[in-house]
Design a protein around this motif. Structure first.
Motif, mmCIF file in Angstrom:
data_model
loop_
_atom_site.group_PDB
_atom_site.id
_atom_site.type_symbol
_atom_site.label_atom_id
_atom_site.label_comp_id
_atom_site.label_asym_id
_atom_site.label_seq_id
_atom_site.Cartn_x
_atom_site.Cartn_y
_atom_site.Cartn_z
ATOM 1 N N ILE A 51 -5.231 -4.835 -5.098
ATOM 2 C CA ILE A 51 -4.759 -3.595 -4.979
ATOM 3 C C ILE A 51 -3.559 -3.421 -4.721
ATOM 4 C CG2 ILE A 51 -5.245 -1.469 -3.747
ATOM 5 C CD1 ILE A 51 -8.084 -2.141 -2.945
ATOM 6 N N PRO A 52 -2.607 -2.627 -5.364
ATOM 7 C CA PRO A 52 -1.016 -2.599 -4.924
ATOM 8 C C PRO A 52 -0.837 -2.324 -3.468
ATOM 9 C CG PRO A 52 -1.412 -1.490 -6.994
ATOM 10 C CD PRO A 52 -2.918 -1.955 -6.451
ATOM 11 N N ALA A 53 0.069 -2.996 -2.687
ATOM 12 C CA ALA A 53 0.388 -2.976 -1.555
ATOM 13 C C ALA A 53 0.544 -1.359 -1.254
ATOM 14 C CB ALA A 53 1.635 -3.512 -1.315
ATOM 15 N N GLN A 54 1.348 -0.434 -2.023
ATOM 16 C CA GLN A 54 1.693 0.967 -1.905
ATOM 17 C C GLN A 54 0.566 1.644 -1.641
ATOM 18 O OE1 GLN A 54 2.728 -0.947 -4.511
ATOM 19 N NE2 GLN A 54 2.625 0.315 -6.394
ATOM 20 N N ASP A 55 -0.431 1.301 -2.526
ATOM 21 C CA ASP A 55 -1.746 2.188 -2.409
ATOM 22 C C ASP A 55 -2.479 1.872 -1.012
ATOM 23 O OD1 ASP A 55 -1.302 3.095 -4.878
ATOM 24 O OD2 ASP A 55 -2.622 1.798 -5.835
ATOM 25 N N ILE A 56 -2.399 0.507 -0.693
ATOM 26 C CA ILE A 56 -3.273 0.427 0.742
ATOM 27 C C ILE A 56 -2.223 0.979 1.999
ATOM 28 C CG2 ILE A 56 -3.676 -1.522 2.357
ATOM 29 C CD1 ILE A 56 -3.588 -3.453 -0.041
ATOM 30 N N ARG A 57 -1.072 1.141 1.992
ATOM 31 C CA ARG A 57 -0.320 1.767 2.709
ATOM 32 C C ARG A 57 -0.396 3.431 2.771
ATOM 33 N NH1 ARG A 57 3.612 -0.184 5.697
ATOM 34 N NH2 ARG A 57 4.585 1.755 5.917
ATOM 35 N N ALA A 58 -0.666 3.846 1.483
ATOM 36 C CA ALA A 58 -0.793 5.165 1.330
ATOM 37 C C ALA A 58 -2.324 5.700 1.927
ATOM 38 C CB ALA A 58 -0.452 5.610 -0.039
ATOM 39 N N ALA A 59 -3.045 4.757 1.798
ATOM 40 C CA ALA A 59 -4.239 5.272 2.212
ATOM 41 C C ALA A 59 -4.586 5.065 3.873
ATOM 42 C CB ALA A 59 -5.564 4.356 1.692
ATOM 43 N N GLY A 60 -3.619 4.626 4.441
ATOM 44 C CA GLY A 60 -3.540 4.372 5.983
ATOM 45 C C GLY A 60 -3.914 3.332 6.569
ATOM 46 N N HIS A 61 -3.948 2.178 5.782
ATOM 47 C CA HIS A 61 -4.667 0.902 6.286
ATOM 48 C C HIS A 61 -3.486 0.052 6.748
ATOM 49 C CE1 HIS A 61 -8.549 2.192 5.055
ATOM 50 N NE2 HIS A 61 -8.141 2.389 3.922
ATOM 51 N N ALA A 62 -3.968 -0.872 7.792
ATOM 52 C CA ALA A 62 -2.742 -1.715 8.138
ATOM 53 C C ALA A 62 -2.496 -3.020 7.720
ATOM 54 C CB ALA A 62 -3.047 -2.124 9.602
ATOM 55 N N GLY A 63 -3.649 -3.350 6.446
ATOM 56 C CA GLY A 63 -3.725 -4.716 5.814
ATOM 57 C C GLY A 63 -5.030 -4.801 5.400
ATOM 58 N N VAL A 64 -4.950 -6.275 4.888
ATOM 59 C CA VAL A 64 -6.193 -6.793 4.272
ATOM 60 C C VAL A 64 -7.068 -7.840 4.891
ATOM 61 C CG1 VAL A 64 -5.168 -5.785 2.118
ATOM 62 C CG2 VAL A 64 -4.943 -8.142 2.683
ATOM 63 N N ILE A 65 -8.140 -8.005 4.486
ATOM 64 C CA ILE A 65 -8.957 -9.387 4.645
ATOM 65 C C ILE A 65 -9.160 -9.972 3.411
ATOM 66 C CG2 ILE A 65 -10.846 -10.618 5.533
ATOM 67 C CD1 ILE A 65 -11.223 -8.072 7.459
ATOM 68 N N ASN A 66 -8.489 -11.023 2.794
ATOM 69 C CA ASN A 66 -8.566 -11.295 1.455
ATOM 70 C C ASN A 66 -8.987 -12.967 1.628
ATOM 71 O OD1 ASN A 66 -5.810 -10.148 -0.794
ATOM 72 N ND2 ASN A 66 -7.739 -9.350 0.125
ATOM 73 N N TYR A 67 -9.886 -13.007 0.342
ATOM 74 C CA TYR A 67 -10.556 -14.336 0.117
ATOM 75 C C TYR A 67 -9.560 -15.479 -0.048
ATOM 76 C CZ TYR A 67 -14.659 -11.494 -0.556
ATOM 77 O OH TYR A 67 -15.718 -10.642 -0.294
ATOM 78 N N VAL A 68 -9.954 -16.568 0.508
ATOM 79 C CA VAL A 68 -9.592 -18.027 0.163
ATOM 80 C C VAL A 68 -10.438 -18.866 -0.425
ATOM 81 C CG1 VAL A 68 -7.447 -18.071 1.650
ATOM 82 C CG2 VAL A 68 -9.655 -18.676 2.551
ATOM 83 N N SER A 69 -11.214 -18.283 -1.391
ATOM 84 C CA SER A 69 -12.303 -18.941 -2.138
ATOM 85 C C SER A 69 -12.179 -18.451 -3.673
ATOM 86 C CB SER A 69 -13.699 -18.567 -1.680
ATOM 87 O OG SER A 69 -13.884 -17.148 -1.538
ATOM 88 N N THR A 70 -12.733 -18.925 -4.450
ATOM 89 C CA THR A 70 -13.088 -18.677 -5.714
ATOM 90 C C THR A 70 -14.042 -17.737 -6.483
ATOM 91 O OG1 THR A 70 -13.930 -20.802 -6.304
ATOM 92 C CG2 THR A 70 -11.587 -20.729 -6.396
ATOM 93 N N SER A 71 -14.375 -17.258 -7.262
ATOM 94 C CA SER A 71 -15.406 -16.552 -7.803
ATOM 95 C C SER A 71 -16.592 -17.562 -8.124
ATOM 96 C CB SER A 71 -14.995 -15.886 -9.027
ATOM 97 O OG SER A 71 -14.074 -14.929 -8.894
ATOM 98 N N ARG A 72 -17.829 -16.819 -7.797
ATOM 99 C CA ARG A 72 -18.944 -17.732 -8.332
ATOM 100 C C ARG A 72 -19.121 -17.545 -9.684
ATOM 101 N NH1 ARG A 72 -20.001 -14.389 -4.004
ATOM 102 N NH2 ARG A 72 -20.694 -12.545 -5.549
ATOM 103 N N PRO A 73 -20.080 -18.659 -10.272
ATOM 104 C CA PRO A 73 -20.159 -18.820 -11.577
ATOM 105 C C PRO A 73 -20.609 -17.300 -12.273
ATOM 106 C CG PRO A 73 -21.167 -20.514 -10.701
ATOM 107 C CD PRO A 73 -20.543 -19.798 -9.406
ATOM 108 N N GLY A 74 -20.111 -17.049 -13.584
ATOM 109 C CA GLY A 74 -20.618 -15.693 -14.073
ATOM 110 C C GLY A 74 -19.778 -14.460 -13.681
ATOM 111 N N SER A 75 -18.967 -14.597 -12.722
ATOM 112 C CA SER A 75 -18.025 -13.602 -12.241
ATOM 113 C C SER A 75 -16.720 -14.023 -12.048
ATOM 114 C CB SER A 75 -18.574 -13.372 -10.783
ATOM 115 O OG SER A 75 -18.226 -14.483 -9.917
ATOM 116 N N SER A 76 -15.897 -12.918 -12.345
ATOM 117 C CA SER A 76 -14.625 -13.199 -12.353
ATOM 118 C C SER A 76 -13.715 -11.797 -11.558
ATOM 119 C CB SER A 76 -13.967 -13.133 -13.651
ATOM 120 O OG SER A 76 -12.619 -12.987 -13.920
#
Length: 259
Positions: A51-76
């Motif tokens: 999600i673009p950073a400007q959209d996150i800021r515009a929605a009023g959130h302070a940041g993100v929790i993001n994955y340091v893992s890859t997608s499961r088989p069959g997903s992307s």
């Protein structure tokens, strides 16, 4: 993340705080407050795409929790794993980043990570740390590892605990956190497999509302209050639905506080 019923903002207000959110939470303070107080800062988590950073800021959130893992088989999933350019975009916009690892899921194309025992914990921690550092993650920042199921104490003792011991063997207790319902969060503290926040009385607990019976662990630094499901959609940010998490501590494991 797990399914749950729709959430009222009363859950957040009960644990609301008076917050100064300057410098990407670097100067924030948080204390228990009556329900009339302003709500805590929020972080969003999502997997579908970046999600673009400007959209996150515009929605009023302070940041993100993001994955340091890859997608499961069959997903992307476009947001798995977090990348260095995306992390730089978020940071440049003044948003904070917290790392989470989750590859498998109950009923998914890969089994729940915590079922893989000690050797699985070693392997998962190596993957998580490599992806975390490649994206510019703080060298002393924790990674929250997911117990995305309603488990009992026997399952914790026989499966999840050895998995966390394997994680500890690679990155150390102080860089290990847990995502779970209230009971596994307590067991993780009792068994000494997660680290402590620099905020007094807090530990590396990202607690989900699911399976928590309306309780919030007093040591939690993050609380997943809104969980996006098909029947109860989460808010839309940047064109996709997200989960919303309340920040319950000045130090919630954000990268910029753990360089």
């Amino acid at each position: 993340m797990p399914d749950s019923r729709a959430v009222s903002r009363r859950d957040a207000l009960r644990y609301a705080a008076a917050v100064s959110a300057a410098a990407g939470l670097g100067a924030a303070s948080l204390a228990h407050a009556p329900t009339a107080a302003a709500a805590a800062p929020t972080l969003i988590d999502y997997a579908m795409r970046q999600i673009p950073a400007q959209d996150i800021r515009a929605a009023g959130h302070a940041g993100v929790i993001n994955y340091v893992s890859t997608s499961r088989p069959g997903s992307s999933f476009g947001a798995k794993p977090i990348t260095l350019p995306y992390a730089q975009q978020l940071t440049a916009a003044g948003l904070i980043i917290v790392s989470n690892y989750q590859y498998g899921k109950p009923g998914g194309t890969a089994p729940s990570d915590f079922t893989r025992g000690y050797a699985g914990g070693v392997a998962d921690a190596k993957t998580a740390w490599a992806l975390h550092t490649a994206a510019g993650g703080g060298k002393s920042a924790p990674i929250f590892f997911s117990v995305d199921d309603d488990i009992d104490r026997g399952t914790w003792n026989n499966l999840a605990l050895p998995w966390f011991r394997g994680i500890n063997a690679v990155i150390g207790e102080m860089r290990t956190g847990i995502y779970a319902g209230v009971n596994p969060c307590q067991w993780a503290i009792e068994d000494g497999v997660i680290g402590r926040s620099s905020s007094p009385g807090k530990a590396w607990i990202w607690q989900t509302r699911s399976w928590s019976k309306g309780q919030i662990h007093p040591a939690a630094v993050l609380y997943q209050r809104v969980i996006d499901t098909a029947s109860n959609p989460g808010p839309v940010v940047g064109g996709i639905r997200v989960d919303v998490n309340d920040v319950l501590a000045q130090d919630c494991g954000q990268w910029n506080k753990h360089p």
